[in-house]
Design a protein around this motif. Structure first.
Motif, mmCIF file in Angstrom:
data_model
loop_
_atom_site.group_PDB
_atom_site.id
_atom_site.type_symbol
_atom_site.label_atom_id
_atom_site.label_comp_id
_atom_site.label_asym_id
_atom_site.label_seq_id
_atom_site.Cartn_x
_atom_site.Cartn_y
_atom_site.Cartn_z
ATOM 1 N N GLY A 1 0.803 -1.249 0.104
ATOM 2 C CA GLY A 1 0.031 -0.074 -0.009
ATOM 3 C C GLY A 1 0.799 1.271 0.203
ATOM 4 O O GLY A 1 1.763 1.361 0.907
ATOM 5 N N LEU A 2 0.823 2.012 -1.082
ATOM 6 C CA LEU A 2 1.502 3.326 -1.235
ATOM 7 C C LEU A 2 0.608 4.641 -0.842
ATOM 8 O O LEU A 2 -0.411 4.751 -1.585
ATOM 9 C CB LEU A 2 2.250 3.370 -2.506
ATOM 10 N N ARG A 3 1.366 5.383 -0.053
ATOM 11 C CA ARG A 3 0.402 6.763 0.057
ATOM 12 C C ARG A 3 1.488 7.874 -0.337
ATOM 13 O O ARG A 3 2.349 8.262 0.748
ATOM 14 C CB ARG A 3 -0.019 6.542 1.518
ATOM 15 N N LYS A 4 1.081 8.513 -1.286
ATOM 16 C CA LYS A 4 1.846 9.468 -1.613
ATOM 17 C C LYS A 4 3.434 9.585 -1.531
ATOM 18 O O LYS A 4 4.020 10.518 -0.885
ATOM 19 C CB LYS A 4 1.177 10.892 -0.972
ATOM 20 N N VAL A 5 3.671 8.810 -2.070
ATOM 21 C CA VAL A 5 5.185 8.370 -2.272
ATOM 22 C C VAL A 5 5.904 9.084 -3.109
ATOM 23 O O VAL A 5 5.489 9.141 -4.476
ATOM 24 C CB VAL A 5 5.624 6.769 -2.154
ATOM 25 N N SER A 6 7.032 9.745 -2.719
ATOM 26 C CA SER A 6 7.747 10.374 -3.859
ATOM 27 C C SER A 6 9.408 9.590 -3.570
ATOM 28 O O SER A 6 9.478 9.284 -2.647
ATOM 29 C CB SER A 6 7.806 11.936 -3.462
ATOM 30 N N LEU A 7 9.835 9.582 -4.864
ATOM 31 C CA LEU A 7 11.433 8.847 -5.112
ATOM 32 C C LEU A 7 12.139 10.119 -5.637
ATOM 33 O O LEU A 7 11.851 10.221 -6.818
ATOM 34 C CB LEU A 7 11.121 7.415 -5.550
ATOM 35 N N VAL A 8 13.441 10.454 -5.154
ATOM 36 C CA VAL A 8 13.941 11.263 -6.039
ATOM 37 C C VAL A 8 15.506 10.572 -5.684
ATOM 38 O O VAL A 8 16.143 10.504 -4.856
ATOM 39 C CB VAL A 8 13.981 12.565 -5.255
ATOM 40 N N ASP A 9 15.997 10.487 -7.115
ATOM 41 C CA ASP A 9 17.598 10.109 -7.177
ATOM 42 C C ASP A 9 18.505 11.069 -6.795
ATOM 43 O O ASP A 9 18.038 12.093 -6.944
ATOM 44 C CB ASP A 9 17.608 9.590 -8.621
ATOM 45 N N GLY A 10 19.389 10.644 -6.008
ATOM 46 C CA GLY A 10 20.373 11.616 -5.474
ATOM 47 C C GLY A 10 21.114 12.275 -6.487
ATOM 48 O O GLY A 10 21.774 13.132 -6.371
ATOM 49 N N GLN A 11 21.449 11.483 -7.501
ATOM 50 C CA GLN A 11 22.114 12.107 -8.770
ATOM 51 C C GLN A 11 21.099 12.795 -9.765
ATOM 52 O O GLN A 11 21.425 13.001 -10.934
ATOM 53 C CB GLN A 11 23.000 10.963 -9.466
ATOM 54 N N GLN A 12 19.760 12.810 -9.598
ATOM 55 C CA GLN A 12 18.988 13.533 -10.419
ATOM 56 C C GLN A 12 18.601 12.697 -11.796
ATOM 57 O O GLN A 12 18.235 13.197 -12.535
ATOM 58 C CB GLN A 12 19.272 14.911 -10.549
ATOM 59 N N ARG A 13 18.804 11.640 -11.660
ATOM 60 C CA ARG A 13 18.618 10.781 -12.827
ATOM 61 C C ARG A 13 17.038 10.574 -13.048
ATOM 62 O O ARG A 13 16.605 10.310 -14.336
ATOM 63 C CB ARG A 13 19.292 9.378 -12.807
ATOM 64 N N PHE A 14 16.384 10.540 -11.815
ATOM 65 C CA PHE A 14 14.727 10.448 -12.183
ATOM 66 C C PHE A 14 14.112 10.934 -10.818
ATOM 67 O O PHE A 14 14.849 11.073 -9.749
ATOM 68 C CB PHE A 14 14.379 8.730 -12.117
ATOM 69 N N ARG A 15 13.225 11.113 -10.986
ATOM 70 C CA ARG A 15 12.084 11.694 -9.864
ATOM 71 C C ARG A 15 10.764 11.015 -10.270
ATOM 72 O O ARG A 15 10.064 11.423 -11.053
ATOM 73 C CB ARG A 15 11.955 13.191 -9.951
ATOM 74 N N LEU A 16 10.103 10.634 -9.199
ATOM 75 C CA LEU A 16 8.648 10.067 -9.147
ATOM 76 C C LEU A 16 7.755 10.720 -8.083
ATOM 77 O O LEU A 16 8.329 10.715 -6.799
ATOM 78 C CB LEU A 16 8.463 8.758 -8.845
ATOM 79 N N GLU A 17 6.753 11.313 -8.368
ATOM 80 C CA GLU A 17 5.955 12.192 -7.243
ATOM 81 C C GLU A 17 4.531 11.293 -7.198
ATOM 82 O O GLU A 17 3.838 10.986 -8.046
ATOM 83 C CB GLU A 17 5.755 13.622 -7.838
#
Length: 679
Positions: A349-365
């Motif tokens: 169950g995911l609740r408003k998860v954001s994932l940000v790569d430390g090297q700025q290769r990707f970002r998911l909001e």
């Protein structure tokens, strides 16, 4: 308990305790082949008491060739204890304090107080004290109190539960009860506070440093069955288990473990609880095979704030995937089921998860939904996001209808994702999580529709290209850290096309990713192209190819490039003075044709010149570019073949060019730093 505890436990049971002080000076001695107690056995025992006449004390010497305590895991060789034996206040009481030695161990001070109904002893070294109390009223119970006792002293006892652990640092303070009834079910229970725990295993797969703990424990062993219950908290320190690295917070993490082991089978933990507050709570059960490999698990995890999970629990595994600096926000729930060493089901169950790569290769909001994995019966779920980017390429919101069965996750129907004025259409998706010795595998079919090349160029920091990107990849496959693409990507730009085929990537999610591809250019308008790149103006059409392109960490390591004008172009073919100079700078060329002095004067009178053909090639290997052109011209190669009057031919003379130098020249040309000079 400590390595020397056995010596204490045994000494209190020896026949020596019945010896009385002599009225006249004399020496008493005894030898016993074997002494057996409920805890241990002694072999080769020798006791000697020297008591001078009218003295208040005598000297006691006890030696044992070998001491064994199989239930506690201890074995001592050549044990010796010497002390002055004297009466205490009561007629039946005795006290003896002296140094105890054993082969291969540092000497310690042992003191013993013997009364009719009680036995008290203390083992010490500096500020470390281990004290023991036994009472005739409870003959099967020995109480042990510890103060700053090194964990290394407990190596033998702890090895009964974990024979591969090497306790190399840390101290214990607390109280323990050792129960040794005649029926022989050994039991150790009590409360301990551990500071600075350090341990490792011979293969390096498990280690801990500076770990603190406050624990209530209960250990029992009988007839091949071991039972362990641990309840309390952990605080600070680091742990390594395989690829998993745990860095505990300064705040306490509550734990409860109930474990059992029958004979040589693996450990089972039917009750497991881990409470790290909002960061992570885990409840469930887990079991291992005799080789310490995971066999069964039924775990439920809840996190109201996943931000601390990466630094505390996930950095080891994420680091293997090149995501060691991943930043996470949001909430997460999970139920994981493993049976027979095989992953059976994962409910998330995911609740408003954001994932940000430390090297700025990707970002998911805004990741939300309930993605589900099933090894057997089909199960449907949903996953959505509000936006993100990959390598600076932004994409919009989307919702994925998922289905899972037979150990695979896929799409129930095609999904479109808005991106750069167009869309990515995922026609299918199959994902197989890691299992056994097999790593992550997935495949997908993708159509790219009407991506705005201008937006793409802006996002990537390229010159202001214009055009549209379309293409279709019938199937892409990822396995063994390699991503291969079928089909082709076609970009319509500068009135022509750029087609990419043979696309493949190694380590796409790890360090130093490698990309391979073949690129074909067809009928591209040179006038538009040279304007965008800030190059001197050329009219005509450009064809060419870049074969065997190989990029490592997005830097060129090899290719075979051939660029030339389209011979079927029907329009004017003109090249400006600026373009002549730019081509000369890139190719190490010079002008030729008419006599050099006449040519120089003629060039000053014309802004552009006619040409018949233009061509240049570069084969890059080991950071050196082997240059060529339309054909040979003495020691050089022709880059521009002139047409009409004045006839201008540009010839390159440097056939081997350092690649970084060539890149610097190209950058200078596109920035307008190269100026035409005519003498």
């Amino acid at each position: 308990m400590l390595r020397r505890v056995l010596a204490l436990l045994l000494l209190f049971l020896l026949p020596l305790l019945g010896i009385a002080a002599p009225a006249q000076g004399r020496t008493l001695s005894a030898r016993m082949a074997k002494v057996t107690t409920p805890v241990a056995s002694l072999q080769g025992v020798s006791i000697r008491l020297d008591w001078p006449a009218d003295a208040q004390s005598g000297r006691l010497t006890l030696t044992a060739r070998q001491v064994r305590a199989p239930d506690l895991g201890y074995r001592f060789d050549d044990l010796t204890w010497q002390c002055p034996l004297q009466r205490t206040g009561t007629a039946e009481g005795w006290r003896c304090e002296g140094e105890i030695r054993s082969a291969g161990r540092q000497p310690l001070k042992l003191s013993v107080d013997l009364a009719t109904a009680t036995t008290d002893a203390a083992l010490s070294a500096g500020n470390t004290v281990l004290s023991l109390h036994r009472s005739a009223a409870t003959p099967d119970l020995t109480r042990i109190d510890l103060a700053r006792v090194p964990l290394a002293w407990a190596q033998a006892l702890l090895s009964l539960a974990w024979d591969e652990a090497n306790f190399k640092a840390g101290t214990m303070t607390g109280s323990l009860g050792v129960h040794t009834p005649q029926a022989r079910p050994l039991r150790v229970e009590g409360r301990l506070e551990v500071s600075g725990l350090g341990l490792d295993t011979p293969d390096g797969s498990i280690a801990a440093e500076n770990l603190g703990a406050h624990l209530d424990l209960d250990y029992r062993k009988s007839a091949g069955l071991s039972l362990v219950t641990v309840e309390g908290s952990l605080r600070g320190g680091e742990m390594l288990v395989g690829s998993g690295y745990v860095a505990l917070p300064a705040s306490p993490v509550a734990i409860r473990i109930a474990a059992r082991q029958q004979g040589n089978s693996g450990w089972e933990i039917p009750q497991l609880s881990w409470d790290d507050g909002d960061a992570m709570r885990v409840e469930g059960s887990i079991a291992f095979d005799p080789g310490a490999n995971l066999h069964d698990a039924d775990l439920r995890l809840a996190s109201n704030n996943i931000a601390p999970l990466r630094p505390r629990y996930l950095s080891g595994w994420l680091g293997l995937a090149g995501l060691g600096e991943l930043e996470m926000q949001g909430g997460l729930d999970m139920h994981l089921l493993v049976q027979g060493g095989v992953l059976q089901r994962v409910e998330t169950g995911l609740r408003k998860v954001s994932l940000v790569d430390g090297q700025q290769r990707f970002r998911l909001e805004g990741l939300s939904g309930n993605p589900l994995f099933s090894a057997h019966a089909p199960a449907n779920s949903e996953l959505s996001w509000t936006g993100g980017h990959v390598h600076g390429l932004a994409f919009g919101a989307a919702s994925l209808p998922l289905t899972s069965a037979a150990g695979e996750i896929g799409l129930r129907q095609p999904v479109s994702v808005p991106m750069l004025g167009g869309r990515l259409k995922f026609e299918d998706l199959e994902l197989r999580p890691p299992s056994g010795g097999r790593g992550l595998e997935f495949g997908f079919g993708l159509a790219i529709e009407a991506i705005d090349v201008g937006e793409l160029a802006k996002a990537l920091g390229w010159p202001a290209f214009q055009g549209r990107l379309d293409g279709r990849i019938p199937k892409a496959r990822y396995a063994d850290d390699r991503l291969d693409f079928d089909g082709a990507l076609t970009t319509h730009m500068f009135d022509g096309t750029v087609q990419v085929t043979g696309l493949a990537m190694e380590r796409p999610f790890g360090t130093a990713p490698t990309l391979a591809a073949d690129i074909t250019l067809d009928n591209m308008n040179l006038q538009s192209l040279t304007q965008v790149f800030g190059f001197g103006e050329i009219t005509g059409a450009l064809d060419g190819s870049i074969r065997n392109l190989r990029l490592v960490d997005w830097s060129a390591e090899g290719f075979d490039a051939d660029l030339h004008t389209d011979p079927s172009w029907k329009g004017r073919r003109r090249i400006s003075q600026r373009a002549v100079q730019d081509l000369s700078n890139v190719g190490g060329a010079g002008g030729s044709g008419l006599g050099s002095s006449l040519q120089a004067q003629a060039l000053k009178l014309f802004e552009d010149f006619g040409y018949r053909r233009i061509g240049i090639s570069c084969r890059l290997s080991e950071q050196v570019c082997d240059m060529d052109g339309l054909g040979s011209a003495g020691n050089g190669f022709i880059i521009v073949q002139g047409s009409g009057l004045p006839r201008l031919t540009v010839v390159g003379y440097n056939r081997r060019v350092d690649w970084p130098t060539l890149v610097d020249r190209l950058v200078a040309v596109t920035k307008g730093e190269s100026k035409p000079v005519i003498e």
